[in-house]
Design a protein around this motif. Structure first.
Motif, PDB file in Angstrom:
ATOM      1  N   ILE A  11      17.567  53.475   7.850  1.00 15.34           N
ATOM      2  CA  ILE A  11      17.005  54.537   8.691  1.00 15.34           C
ATOM      3  C   ILE A  11      15.553  54.179   9.012  1.00 15.34           C
ATOM      4  N   ASP A  12      15.286  53.939  10.281  1.00 19.23           N
ATOM      5  CA  ASP A  12      13.927  53.612  10.705  1.00 19.23           C
ATOM      6  C   ASP A  12      13.413  54.691  11.650  1.00 19.23           C
ATOM      7  N   GLY A  13      12.100  54.735  11.768  1.00 14.61           N
ATOM      8  CA  GLY A  13      11.521  55.685  12.723  1.00 14.61           C
ATOM      9  C   GLY A  13      10.042  55.870  12.460  1.00 14.61           C
ATOM     10  N   PRO A  14       9.358  56.554  13.398  1.00 17.35           N
ATOM     11  CA  PRO A  14       7.917  56.779  13.243  1.00 17.35           C
ATOM     12  C   PRO A  14       7.594  57.802  12.158  1.00 17.35           C
ATOM     13  N   GLY A  15       6.318  57.958  11.868  1.00 19.03           N
ATOM     14  CA  GLY A  15       5.871  58.882  10.832  1.00 19.03           C
ATOM     15  C   GLY A  15       6.280  60.318  11.125  1.00 19.03           C
ATOM     16  N   SER A  16       6.691  61.034  10.069  1.00 17.92           N
ATOM     17  CA  SER A  16       7.059  62.450  10.170  1.00 17.92           C
ATOM     18  C   SER A  16       8.229  62.719  11.119  1.00 17.92           C
ATOM     19  N   SER A  17       9.101  61.713  11.283  1.00 23.58           N
ATOM     20  CA  SER A  17      10.315  61.945  12.073  1.00 23.58           C
ATOM     21  C   SER A  17      11.368  62.631  11.208  1.00 23.58           C
ATOM     22  N   GLY A  18      11.080  62.790   9.927  1.00 23.88           N
ATOM     23  CA  GLY A  18      12.022  63.439   9.006  1.00 23.88           C
ATOM     24  C   GLY A  18      12.899  62.430   8.281  1.00 23.88           C
ATOM     25  N   LYS A  19      12.612  61.125   8.471  1.00 22.78           N
ATOM     26  CA  LYS A  19      13.542  60.127   7.939  1.00 22.78           C
ATOM     27  C   LYS A  19      13.634  60.128   6.410  1.00 22.78           C
ATOM     28  N   GLY A  20      12.509  60.371   5.730  1.00 25.35           N
ATOM     29  CA  GLY A  20      12.538  60.375   4.262  1.00 25.35           C
ATOM     30  C   GLY A  20      13.411  61.494   3.727  1.00 25.35           C
ATOM     31  N   THR A  21      13.190  62.699   4.253  1.00 28.82           N
ATOM     32  CA  THR A  21      13.957  63.858   3.774  1.00 28.82           C
ATOM     33  C   THR A  21      15.439  63.679   4.088  1.00 28.82           C
ATOM     34  N   ILE A  22      15.723  63.181   5.287  1.00 26.52           N
ATOM     35  CA  ILE A  22      17.117  62.991   5.697  1.00 26.52           C
ATOM     36  C   ILE A  22      17.768  61.886   4.860  1.00 26.52           C
ATOM     37  N   ALA A  23      17.042  60.788   4.663  1.00 32.12           N
ATOM     38  CA  ALA A  23      17.587  59.685   3.859  1.00 32.12           C
ATOM     39  C   ALA A  23      17.909  60.164   2.445  1.00 32.12           C
ATOM     40  N   LYS A  24      17.031  61.001   1.895  1.00 36.64           N
ATOM     41  CA  LYS A  24      17.242  61.528   0.536  1.00 36.64           C
ATOM     42  C   LYS A  24      18.500  62.402   0.484  1.00 36.64           C
ATOM     43  N   VAL A  68      23.335  52.016  -0.724  1.00 38.09           N
ATOM     44  CA  VAL A  68      21.896  52.233  -0.596  1.00 38.09           C
ATOM     45  C   VAL A  68      21.571  52.889   0.753  1.00 38.09           C
ATOM     46  N   VAL A  69      20.632  53.829   0.715  1.00 40.40           N
ATOM     47  CA  VAL A  69      20.021  54.327   1.946  1.00 40.40           C
ATOM     48  C   VAL A  69      18.557  53.902   1.880  1.00 40.40           C
ATOM     49  N   MET A  70      18.126  53.077   2.848  1.00 41.32           N
ATOM     50  CA  MET A  70      16.746  52.580   2.816  1.00 41.32           C
ATOM     51  C   MET A  70      16.042  53.031   4.083  1.00 41.32           C
ATOM     52  N   ASP A  71      14.834  53.577   3.948  1.00 36.51           N
ATOM     53  CA  ASP A  71      14.135  53.977   5.169  1.00 36.51           C
ATOM     54  C   ASP A  71      12.797  53.262   5.320  1.00 36.51           C
ATOM     55  N   GLY A  72      12.363  53.105   6.595  1.00 30.91           N
ATOM     56  CA  GLY A  72      11.106  52.405   6.858  1.00 30.91           C
ATOM     57  C   GLY A  72      10.883  52.224   8.336  1.00 30.91           C
ATOM     58  N   ARG A  73      10.391  51.040   8.707  1.00 27.36           N
ATOM     59  CA  ARG A  73      10.117  50.745  10.119  1.00 27.36           C
ATOM     60  C   ARG A  73      10.938  49.556  10.610  1.00 27.36           C
ATOM     61  N   ASP A  74      11.282  48.640   9.687  1.00 28.41           N
ATOM     62  CA  ASP A  74      11.926  47.369  10.076  1.00 28.41           C
ATOM     63  C   ASP A  74      13.183  47.125   9.255  1.00 28.41           C
ATOM     64  N   ILE A  75      13.797  48.190   8.760  1.00 25.71           N
ATOM     65  CA  ILE A  75      14.947  47.989   7.863  1.00 25.71           C
ATOM     66  C   ILE A  75      16.141  47.436   8.655  1.00 25.71           C
ATOM     67  N   GLY A  76      16.435  48.060   9.795  1.00 26.52           N
ATOM     68  CA  GLY A  76      17.572  47.599  10.599  1.00 26.52           C
ATOM     69  C   GLY A  76      17.310  46.274  11.301  1.00 26.52           C
ATOM     70  N   THR A  77      16.043  45.986  11.621  1.00 21.93           N
ATOM     71  CA  THR A  77      15.733  44.767  12.384  1.00 21.93           C
ATOM     72  C   THR A  77      15.493  43.556  11.486  1.00 21.93           C
ATOM     73  N   VAL A  78      14.839  43.752  10.319  1.00 15.50           N
ATOM     74  CA  VAL A  78      14.393  42.603   9.516  1.00 15.50           C
ATOM     75  C   VAL A  78      14.950  42.616   8.086  1.00 15.50           C
ATOM     76  N   VAL A  79      14.822  43.765   7.410  1.00 12.11           N
ATOM     77  CA  VAL A  79      15.130  43.779   5.963  1.00 12.11           C
ATOM     78  C   VAL A  79      16.633  43.677   5.734  1.00 12.11           C
ATOM     79  N   LEU A  80      17.402  44.552   6.397  1.00 12.43           N
ATOM     80  CA  LEU A  80      18.858  44.560   6.195  1.00 12.43           C
ATOM     81  C   LEU A  80      19.558  44.501   7.563  1.00 12.43           C
ATOM     82  N   PRO A  81      19.447  43.351   8.250  1.00  9.14           N
ATOM     83  CA  PRO A  81      20.033  43.283   9.596  1.00  9.14           C
ATOM     84  C   PRO A  81      21.553  43.428   9.590  1.00  9.14           C
ATOM     85  N   GLY A  82      22.172  43.247   8.416  1.00  3.85           N
ATOM     86  CA  GLY A  82      23.629  43.386   8.343  1.00  3.85           C
ATOM     87  C   GLY A  82      24.079  44.786   7.938  1.00  3.85           C
TER      88      GLY A  82
END
Ligand code: DC
Length: 226
Positions: free
Chosen positions: A8-21, A124-138
């Motif tokens: 789950i990627d997205g800008p700050g305060s998009s709710g990604k942390g709460t949603i990922a949790k 695993v649910v991982m959130d950040g900015r580059d998870i889908g593009t770089v960290v876990l592209p698969g």
């Protein structure tokens, strides 16, 4: 079987942390907050007198840190070298510091290696900015969670007021906009949706509503895993 990996990627305060949790709890998956790692690097650098623009020194510092995540009730706790830094890293200053240190290759290389290690088992649910593009592209499911700047600023403002902090809405909105711009335009691993990400705009959704959409997507991607 719990091999599904959700990015789950997205800008700050998009709710990604709460949603990922919420999604992680519902599926019995591990939640990994990669922003907390960049925030921790900013905190440790400040303490040790390392400037947030000194790429080589930041890289050496980052390679020496060890991170542990644990849940105490609803609350995610982050330990760095055994110290609970959960409260210390959740400040506007460390948000900006995280964005500053995250521009540097040596910092990213070190943290991405740790994050890949945590993600490779799946479940695993991982959130950040580059998870889908770089960290876990698969990753089997990639979500790019967005929301209008005004709504994100309102959420951040409410969060700070709830913590009893004095905060001006305009200052928060400006800081969020500046940090987004920095994250979206940096040279290495900028914030962009992966080609195969589902774009989810949470402006008019509740956190629970957005989490329900992500869960539905997870179940349709790999019904046997969730
Ligand atoms: O999600 P957050 O606000 O805790 O993230 C803080 C900063 O860390 C964010 O502005 C940019 C950086 N970051 C990053 O570059 N890559 C990630 N995967 C997560 C965060």
């Amino acid at each position: 079987m719990s091999s599904l990996t959700i990015a789950i990627d997205g800008p700050g305060s998009s709710g990604k942390g709460t949603i990922a949790k919420l999604v992680a709890r519902e599926l019995g998956f591990q939640y990994i907050d990669t922003g907390a790692m960049y925030r921790s690097v900013a905190l440790m650098a400040k303490r040790r007198g390392v400037a947030w623009d000194d790429a080589e020194a930041l890289g050496a510092l980052t390679r020496g840190l060890s991170f542990t995540f644990a849940f105490s009730g609803e609350q995610l706790t982050v330990h760095v070298d055994g110290e609970d830094v959960s409260g210390l890293i959740r400040t506007p200053e460390m948000g900006q510091g995280a964005s500053d240190v995250s521009k540097h290759g040596p910092v990213r290389e070190s943290l991405v290696a740790v994050q890949r290690g945590l993600g490779e088992m799946g479940g695993v649910v991982m959130d950040g900015r580059d998870i889908g593009t770089v960290v876990l592209p698969g990753a089997e499911l990639k979500v790019f969670l967005d929301a209008a700047l005004d709504e994100r600023a309102r959420r951040r403002h409410r969060e700070l007021l709830d913590k009893g902090e004095d905060a001006s809405y305009d200052a928060i909105r400006d800081a969020l906009a500046a940090r987004d711009h920095q994250d979206r335009t940096r040279a290495i691993a900028p914030l962009v949706p992966a080609d195969d990400a589902v774009i989810l705009d949470s402006t008019d959704l509740t956190i629970e509503g957005a989490a329900a959409v992500v869960l539905e997507l997870a179940r349709s991607r790999a019904p046997q895993a969730v």
